[in-house]
Design a protein around this motif. Structure first.
Motif, short mmCIF file in Angstrom:
data_model
loop_
_atom_site.label_atom_id
_atom_site.label_comp_id
_atom_site.label_asym_id
_atom_site.label_seq_id
_atom_site.Cartn_x
_atom_site.Cartn_y
_atom_site.Cartn_z
N VAL A 1 104.93 85.04 113.44
CA VAL A 1 106.17 84.59 112.80
C VAL A 1 105.96 84.46 111.30
N GLU A 2 104.88 83.82 110.89
CA GLU A 2 104.60 83.65 109.46
C GLU A 2 104.37 85.00 108.78
N ARG A 3 103.65 85.88 109.44
CA ARG A 3 103.37 87.22 108.89
C ARG A 3 104.68 87.97 108.67
N TRP A 4 105.57 87.91 109.66
CA TRP A 4 106.82 88.66 109.57
C TRP A 4 107.83 87.99 108.63
N ARG A 5 107.75 86.68 108.49
CA ARG A 5 108.58 86.01 107.47
C ARG A 5 108.18 86.53 106.08
N SER A 6 106.89 86.61 105.84
CA SER A 6 106.38 87.10 104.55
C SER A 6 106.72 88.56 104.31
N ALA A 7 106.88 89.31 105.39
CA ALA A 7 107.17 90.74 105.28
C ALA A 7 108.67 91.02 105.15
N GLY A 8 109.48 89.97 105.08
CA GLY A 8 110.90 90.19 104.85
C GLY A 8 111.85 89.67 105.90
N ALA A 9 111.38 88.83 106.80
CA ALA A 9 112.26 88.21 107.80
C ALA A 9 112.20 86.70 107.63
N PRO A 10 112.66 86.19 106.47
CA PRO A 10 112.50 84.76 106.16
C PRO A 10 113.21 83.82 107.12
N GLY A 11 114.23 84.27 107.81
CA GLY A 11 114.96 83.40 108.72
C GLY A 11 114.42 83.39 110.14
N LEU A 12 113.34 84.13 110.38
CA LEU A 12 112.76 84.21 111.72
C LEU A 12 112.22 82.84 112.15
N GLU A 13 112.55 82.46 113.37
CA GLU A 13 112.08 81.19 113.94
C GLU A 13 111.30 81.46 115.22
N LEU A 14 110.38 80.60 115.55
CA LEU A 14 109.54 80.73 116.74
C LEU A 14 110.36 80.97 118.01
N PRO A 15 111.43 80.21 118.26
CA PRO A 15 112.20 80.44 119.49
C PRO A 15 112.84 81.83 119.57
N ASP A 16 113.10 82.46 118.42
CA ASP A 16 113.67 83.81 118.43
C ASP A 16 112.79 84.76 119.21
N LEU A 17 111.49 84.53 119.17
CA LEU A 17 110.53 85.40 119.85
C LEU A 17 110.05 84.81 121.17
N ALA A 18 109.87 83.50 121.22
CA ALA A 18 109.31 82.85 122.41
C ALA A 18 110.22 82.95 123.62
N GLU A 19 111.53 83.01 123.39
CA GLU A 19 112.46 83.06 124.52
C GLU A 19 112.30 84.33 125.34
N ARG A 20 111.95 85.44 124.69
CA ARG A 20 111.70 86.71 125.38
C ARG A 20 110.49 87.36 124.74
N PRO A 21 109.30 87.04 125.22
CA PRO A 21 108.08 87.55 124.61
C PRO A 21 107.76 88.99 125.02
N GLU A 22 108.65 89.90 124.63
CA GLU A 22 108.50 91.32 124.94
C GLU A 22 108.65 92.11 123.64
N VAL A 23 107.81 93.10 123.43
CA VAL A 23 107.84 93.89 122.21
C VAL A 23 109.22 94.52 121.99
N ALA A 24 109.84 95.05 123.04
CA ALA A 24 111.15 95.69 122.89
C ALA A 24 112.18 94.70 122.33
N HIS A 25 112.16 93.49 122.83
CA HIS A 25 113.09 92.46 122.34
C HIS A 25 112.77 92.09 120.89
N TRP A 26 111.50 91.94 120.58
CA TRP A 26 111.11 91.57 119.22
C TRP A 26 111.52 92.63 118.22
N ILE A 27 111.41 93.91 118.59
CA ILE A 27 111.82 94.99 117.70
C ILE A 27 113.31 94.86 117.41
N THR A 28 114.10 94.57 118.42
CA THR A 28 115.53 94.39 118.23
C THR A 28 115.81 93.20 117.32
N VAL A 29 115.14 92.09 117.55
CA VAL A 29 115.34 90.89 116.72
C VAL A 29 114.97 91.17 115.26
N LEU A 30 113.85 91.83 115.05
CA LEU A 30 113.33 92.01 113.69
C LEU A 30 113.93 93.18 112.92
#
Length: 109
Positions: A45-74
């Motif tokens: 989360v911290e790495r991706w916030r620094s890379a340009g996703a400043p609004g990313l929160e832990l629950p955004d990823l923890a709710e569905r811990p799947e790469v396909a979902h994370w790609i869609t979110v990010l």
């Protein structure tokens, strides 16, 4: 959505953080089953916030811990060339499946 975070980068970051090859991670695999834990997830989360996703929160990823979902979110895009991940409506759990928060903390929500 973010232009600097690509599906290839997201996959590579996940593989690096859990210590495996990118090819070992399926788009719908539960990343907690592959060795991800809350500390590593927060690192991503911290790495991706620094890379340009400043609004990313832990629950955004923890709710569905799947790469396909994370790609869609990010990135805002559906991963291409992948099989469906067997999505189910948000909040619906399979029998015996624990909530994401329980996996992260070990406590019941």
């Amino acid at each position: 959505m973010n232009q600097s975070l690509t599906s290839d980068r997201i996959r590579a970051d996940v593989a690096e953080i859990i210590g495996c090859d990118v090819s070992e991670i399926g788009p719908g695999d539960d990343l907690f089953d592959l060795g991800l834990d809350s500390v590593r997830l927060m690192t991503l989360v911290e790495r991706w916030r620094s890379a340009g996703a400043p609004g990313l929160e832990l629950p955004d990823l923890a709710e569905r811990p799947e790469v396909a979902h994370w790609i869609t979110v990010l990135t805002g895009e559906k991963p291409t060339g992948e099989k469906p991940t067997g999505e189910r409506p948000t909040g619906e759990r399979l029998t015996g499946e624990e909530p994401a928060g329980e996996r992260l903390t070990g406590e019941k929500e």
